[in-house]
Scaffold this motif. Structure first.
Motif, PDB file in Angstrom:
ATOM      1  N   VAL A 117     -28.313  15.213  49.629  1.00  0.00           N
ATOM      2  CA  VAL A 117     -27.923  16.374  48.830  1.00  0.00           C
ATOM      3  C   VAL A 117     -28.373  17.629  49.557  1.00  0.00           C
ATOM      4  CG1 VAL A 117     -28.111  17.511  46.593  1.00  0.00           C
ATOM      5  CG2 VAL A 117     -28.168  15.009  46.728  1.00  0.00           C
ATOM      6  N   GLU A 118     -27.478  18.590  49.671  1.00  0.00           N
ATOM      7  CA  GLU A 118     -27.782  19.837  50.381  1.00  0.00           C
ATOM      8  C   GLU A 118     -28.835  20.643  49.622  1.00  0.00           C
ATOM      9  OE1 GLU A 118     -25.442  23.856  51.977  1.00  0.00           O
ATOM     10  OE2 GLU A 118     -24.383  22.278  50.868  1.00  0.00           O
ATOM     11  N   GLY A 119     -29.856  21.082  50.359  1.00  0.00           N
ATOM     12  CA  GLY A 119     -30.897  21.913  49.780  1.00  0.00           C
ATOM     13  C   GLY A 119     -31.984  21.165  49.039  1.00  0.00           C
ATOM     14  N   MET A 120     -31.946  19.848  48.978  1.00  0.00           N
ATOM     15  CA  MET A 120     -32.956  19.079  48.249  1.00  0.00           C
ATOM     16  C   MET A 120     -34.099  18.718  49.181  1.00  0.00           C
ATOM     17  SD  MET A 120     -32.546  15.522  46.080  1.00  0.00           S
ATOM     18  CE  MET A 120     -31.397  16.300  44.944  1.00  0.00           C
ATOM     19  N   GLN A 121     -35.321  18.890  48.697  1.00  0.00           N
ATOM     20  CA  GLN A 121     -36.518  18.562  49.447  1.00  0.00           C
ATOM     21  C   GLN A 121     -37.048  17.202  48.988  1.00  0.00           C
ATOM     22  OE1 GLN A 121     -37.456  20.481  51.954  1.00  0.00           O
ATOM     23  NE2 GLN A 121     -35.853  21.973  51.454  1.00  0.00           N
ATOM     24  N   PRO A 122     -37.838  16.522  49.830  1.00  0.00           N
ATOM     25  CA  PRO A 122     -38.410  15.226  49.401  1.00  0.00           C
ATOM     26  C   PRO A 122     -39.276  15.332  48.163  1.00  0.00           C
ATOM     27  CG  PRO A 122     -38.563  15.452  51.786  1.00  0.00           C
ATOM     28  CD  PRO A 122     -38.103  16.771  51.271  1.00  0.00           C
ATOM     29  N   THR A 123     -39.891  16.496  47.951  1.00  0.00           N
ATOM     30  CA  THR A 123     -40.721  16.667  46.751  1.00  0.00           C
ATOM     31  C   THR A 123     -39.893  16.919  45.498  1.00  0.00           C
ATOM     32  OG1 THR A 123     -40.949  19.013  47.325  1.00  0.00           O
ATOM     33  CG2 THR A 123     -42.686  17.516  48.065  1.00  0.00           C
ATOM     34  N   ASP A 124     -38.562  16.984  45.629  1.00  0.00           N
ATOM     35  CA  ASP A 124     -37.684  17.201  44.482  1.00  0.00           C
ATOM     36  C   ASP A 124     -37.114  15.905  43.926  1.00  0.00           C
ATOM     37  OD1 ASP A 124     -38.052  19.938  44.756  1.00  0.00           O
ATOM     38  OD2 ASP A 124     -36.342  20.159  46.114  1.00  0.00           O
ATOM     39  N   VAL A 125     -37.607  14.751  44.409  1.00  0.00           N
ATOM     40  CA  VAL A 125     -37.068  13.454  44.002  1.00  0.00           C
ATOM     41  C   VAL A 125     -38.122  12.721  43.181  1.00  0.00           C
ATOM     42  CG1 VAL A 125     -36.093  11.267  44.768  1.00  0.00           C
ATOM     43  CG2 VAL A 125     -35.632  13.363  46.059  1.00  0.00           C
ATOM     44  N   SER A 126     -37.704  12.212  42.038  1.00  0.00           N
ATOM     45  CA  SER A 126     -38.575  11.413  41.167  1.00  0.00           C
ATOM     46  C   SER A 126     -38.051   9.982  41.146  1.00  0.00           C
ATOM     47  CB  SER A 126     -38.599  11.979  39.747  1.00  0.00           C
ATOM     48  OG  SER A 126     -39.338  11.148  38.887  1.00  0.00           O
ATOM     49  N   VAL A 127     -38.967   9.012  41.334  1.00  0.00           N
ATOM     50  CA  VAL A 127     -38.612   7.589  41.361  1.00  0.00           C
ATOM     51  C   VAL A 127     -39.426   6.876  40.287  1.00  0.00           C
ATOM     52  CG1 VAL A 127     -38.468   5.492  42.743  1.00  0.00           C
ATOM     53  CG2 VAL A 127     -38.131   7.725  43.824  1.00  0.00           C
ATOM     54  N   VAL A 128     -38.734   6.126  39.424  1.00  0.00           N
ATOM     55  CA  VAL A 128     -39.362   5.387  38.323  1.00  0.00           C
ATOM     56  C   VAL A 128     -38.839   3.956  38.359  1.00  0.00           C
ATOM     57  CG1 VAL A 128     -39.730   5.291  35.823  1.00  0.00           C
ATOM     58  CG2 VAL A 128     -39.477   7.507  36.963  1.00  0.00           C
ATOM     59  N   ASP A 129     -39.733   2.969  38.119  1.00  0.00           N
ATOM     60  CA  ASP A 129     -39.302   1.580  38.102  1.00  0.00           C
ATOM     61  C   ASP A 129     -39.078   1.107  36.673  1.00  0.00           C
ATOM     62  OD1 ASP A 129     -41.833   1.398  37.107  1.00  0.00           O
ATOM     63  OD2 ASP A 129     -42.608   0.050  38.644  1.00  0.00           O
ATOM     64  N   GLN A 130     -38.682  -0.175  36.518  1.00  0.00           N
ATOM     65  CA  GLN A 130     -38.352  -0.702  35.196  1.00  0.00           C
ATOM     66  C   GLN A 130     -39.578  -0.872  34.309  1.00  0.00           C
ATOM     67  OE1 GLN A 130     -38.481  -2.441  37.923  1.00  0.00           O
ATOM     68  NE2 GLN A 130     -39.090  -4.563  37.615  1.00  0.00           N
ATOM     69  N   LYS A 131     -40.773  -0.835  34.855  1.00  0.00           N
ATOM     70  CA  LYS A 131     -41.988  -0.932  34.058  1.00  0.00           C
ATOM     71  C   LYS A 131     -42.452   0.421  33.538  1.00  0.00           C
ATOM     72  CE  LYS A 131     -43.626  -4.923  36.692  1.00  0.00           C
ATOM     73  NZ  LYS A 131     -44.711  -5.466  37.547  1.00  0.00           N
ATOM     74  N   GLY A 132     -41.732   1.484  33.855  1.00  0.00           N
ATOM     75  CA  GLY A 132     -42.122   2.815  33.418  1.00  0.00           C
ATOM     76  C   GLY A 132     -43.147   3.471  34.304  1.00  0.00           C
ATOM     77  N   GLN A 133     -43.412   2.909  35.484  1.00  0.00           N
ATOM     78  CA  GLN A 133     -44.374   3.491  36.406  1.00  0.00           C
ATOM     79  C   GLN A 133     -43.687   4.532  37.279  1.00  0.00           C
ATOM     80  OE1 GLN A 133     -45.988   0.217  38.603  1.00  0.00           O
ATOM     81  NE2 GLN A 133     -47.134  -0.608  36.869  1.00  0.00           N
ATOM     82  N   THR A 134     -44.354   5.663  37.441  1.00  0.00           N
ATOM     83  CA  THR A 134     -43.826   6.741  38.278  1.00  0.00           C
ATOM     84  C   THR A 134     -44.258   6.492  39.712  1.00  0.00           C
ATOM     85  OG1 THR A 134     -43.965   8.294  36.423  1.00  0.00           O
ATOM     86  CG2 THR A 134     -43.765   9.220  38.636  1.00  0.00           C
ATOM     87  N   LEU A 135     -43.299   6.151  40.544  1.00  0.00           N
ATOM     88  CA  LEU A 135     -43.587   5.878  41.944  1.00  0.00           C
ATOM     89  C   LEU A 135     -43.583   7.151  42.779  1.00  0.00           C
ATOM     90  CD1 LEU A 135     -41.380   2.676  42.366  1.00  0.00           C
ATOM     91  CD2 LEU A 135     -43.762   2.837  41.639  1.00  0.00           C
ATOM     92  N   SER A 136     -42.823   8.141  42.368  1.00  0.00           N
ATOM     93  CA  SER A 136     -42.785   9.424  43.052  1.00  0.00           C
ATOM     94  C   SER A 136     -42.428  10.482  42.022  1.00  0.00           C
ATOM     95  CB  SER A 136     -41.760   9.421  44.190  1.00  0.00           C
ATOM     96  OG  SER A 136     -41.687  10.692  44.798  1.00  0.00           O
ATOM     97  N   ALA A 137     -43.246  11.527  41.951  1.00  0.00           N
ATOM     98  CA  ALA A 137     -43.034  12.595  40.971  1.00  0.00           C
ATOM     99  C   ALA A 137     -42.589  13.866  41.682  1.00  0.00           C
ATOM    100  CB  ALA A 137     -44.308  12.857  40.168  1.00  0.00           C
TER     101      ALA A 137
END
Length: 560
Positions: free
Chosen positions: A201-221
């Protein structure tokens, strides 16, 4: 029935009739085991091998595909909670093509194929939404292809561009990942998902991505990256730094002679910092633009001077006619006005820096080191040297407020000694259990072998043992002259050597007769003894035939 086959069956029947009850039981069990084994093997060989038709299906797609398989009469199996459908290997490709022609699985359709369905009358809003959905679908497909990922869903938040906004916001992304059973995503895989999404995505930084798994754990905020919150970062930093310092002290002082505790404080705040700095050129100022103005007003009547009448202003700013006369000397007259101004803009070097401050910045850290004073390697150690080593290994910053404390004290090793004793006792118990288990297994195997050997010996002896009973010797005349054999008789007293136990037997014709016996057996007794000997030798040569003959005699003697 052919005579040869009838003879074979007859011999087989006679052979089976000679079995004892135990032999017949063993034979029946063996035949049953062979039959059941053959049926199971034939069933297993005749069962078709199944292969995956589709994996990672949604419930609606799985229902539609199973309906298609039921209509086609194709057997199938559901695994992985209904997300995977297995069909016979020979039906995989045909059913897969048929499902694709029917638009199944429909939930997997997406990506750039959505753009193919857009018409010429689509509005700008529809085009933007469809394009966003296409990117989300392509990212979801790519992430789902990673090892350990079962399904993935991507949601993009792309702000609309406008010329009326001075500062545009960066787009953000939310990624939901469902892993396979027993699988767990590592930090490298999470970082790969973050960078894959941000780079698409144009203009998106790595710190702008949030990753969540099926257990509700935040892998990346958003704003913190893949390492999680400040507390998680502090815990990771404490564990890593403690291990690093502990390894250093174990190498220098010996294992178990030092204990390290690291406590770090991380900041949860994130933001943006902008810095502007100005510098002057070393070669002197350089004018970017320059302007000047000059104003001059004279009090006389001319540029070179002259006389002019001047009056006195009366009431209401009305000049009095008979005013005084003044003289002027020109441009430099006494009552003249003159003004000069200049503007000059010099070049100045300007530097603007914008820094993104993520959460997790360290505020301060404290390190506590305890040394065992009972250890010989610690008695003569320099505490300041240990302090310096620990500070350098942990990157201590005094200006930040970091502290390092090193102290010697007596360690309480009672718990460690008890644990060591318990460990040794457990090891000895495990060894004994393993030994007894081995002995028990060997005993069971040996007992089984002995039992098998005993059964084999019993069956062999039972097959060779002959059942004897008192029969009428006269009935043996039916055998004819087939059993006429030499008679073994003792040369001394004329008794049959069969009654003498283990004494050797010799033929009657071969006995020396220089001194004939005083008593001679009667003719009937000699004939009976001869027949008895012949029966014994026949039993030794052909036990089965002897048993059949004796059984026939017994049947003939039984009352009708």
């Amino acid at each position: 029935m052919p005579a040869a086959l009838q003879g074979v069956l007859g011999r087989l029947g006679a052979y089976l009739k000679g079995f004892s009850a135990a032999q017949r039981t063993i034979a029946i069990i063996g035949v049953a085991a062979l039959v059941l084994g053959g049926v199971a093997l034939a069933s297993w060989l005749g069962k078709p091998s199944y292969a995956p038709l589709f994996t990672g299906l949604a419930a609606t797609d799985a229902s539609s595909i199973t309906d298609q398989l039921t209509t086609d009469g194709v057997p199938y199996q559901l695994t992985d909670g209904g997300a995977t459908i297995l069909v016979p290997q020979a039906k995989v490709y045909g059913e897969r093509l048929k499902a694709a022609s029917n638009g199944l699985p429909s939930s997997n359709e997406g990506g750039y194929s959505l753009l193919d369905k857009m018409g010429v009358t689509s509005s700008e809003f529809q085009q933007d939404v469809t394009y966003k959905r296409a990117i989300e679908g392509e990212l979801a497909k790519t992430i789902s292809a990673m090892d350990g990922v079962q399904t993935a869903s991507v949601q993009l938040a792309i702000p609309a561009k406008s010329v009326f906004v001075s500062e545009e916001k960066d787009p953000t992304a939310s990624v939901f990942v469902a892993t396979k059973n027993g699988a767990q995503l590592g930090s490298d895989q999470v970082q790969a998902i973050v960078h894959l999404t941000s780079a698409a995505v144009e203009g998106m930084q790595p710190t702008d991505v949030s990753v969540v798994d099926q257990k509700g754990q935040t892998l990346s905020a958003v704003g913190t990256g893949t390492t999680g919150s400040g507390n998680d970062q502090a815990a990771d930093y404490d564990a890593t730094t403690s291990k690093k310092i502990q390894d250093l002290l174990d190498t220098t002082l010996g294992a178990g002679n030092a204990s390290v505790v690291v406590s770090a404080t991380m900041s949860d705040n994130s933001g943006t910092r902008t810095t502007e700095s100005y510098t002057t050129p070393t070669t002197g100022p350089v004018a970017l633009n320059e302007s000047s103005t000059k104003e001059q007003y004279g009090a006389g009547s001319g540029a070179a001077g002259g006389k002019g009448a001047t009056g006195v202003l009366g009431p209401d700013n009305i000049a009095v006619p008979n005013g005084t006369t003044g003289t002027g000397t020109g441009a430099a007259g006494d009552d003249g006005y003159q003004n000069e101004s200049a503007t000059k803009n010099n070049a100045v070097d300007k530097t603007t820096e914008t820094t993104q401050i993520p959460a997790g910045a360290m505020d301060r850290q404290t390190i506590s080191v305890a040394l065992n004073s009972k250890a010989d390697s610690v008695k003569n150690v320099n505490l300041q040297s240990i302090n310096d080593l620990v500070a350098n290994a942990a990157g201590v910053d005094q200006a930040r407020g970091d502290q390092v404390k090193v102290a010697t004290m007596d360690f309480d090793t009672s718990a460690a000694d008890d644990a060591q004793k318990a460990l040794r006792a457990q090891q000895e118990s495990d060894q004994q259990q393993a030994m007894w288990s081995t002995i028990r297994t060997a005993g069971i195997v040996l007992g089984a072998l002995l039992a098998l050997i005993a059964v084999i010996v019993f069956l062999v002896r039972r097959g060779r043992r002959q059942e004897r009973e008192q029969v009428d010797i006269g009935e043996l005349d039916a055998f004819g002259d087939a059993f006429e054999l030499p008679l073994a008789v003792d040369a001394a007293d004329g008794r049959s050597l069969l009654d003498a136990g283990d004494a050797p037997t010799v033929a009657l014709q071969s006995l020396p007769l220089e001194d004939p016996p005083t008593e001679v057996l009667a003719t009937d007794a000699i004939a009976a003894e001869r027949r008895r000997q012949e029966i014994g030798e026949l039993a030794d040569r052909d036990p089965k035939r002897t048993a059949d003959l004796l059984r026939g005699l017994l049947d003939d003697r039984s009352p009708v």
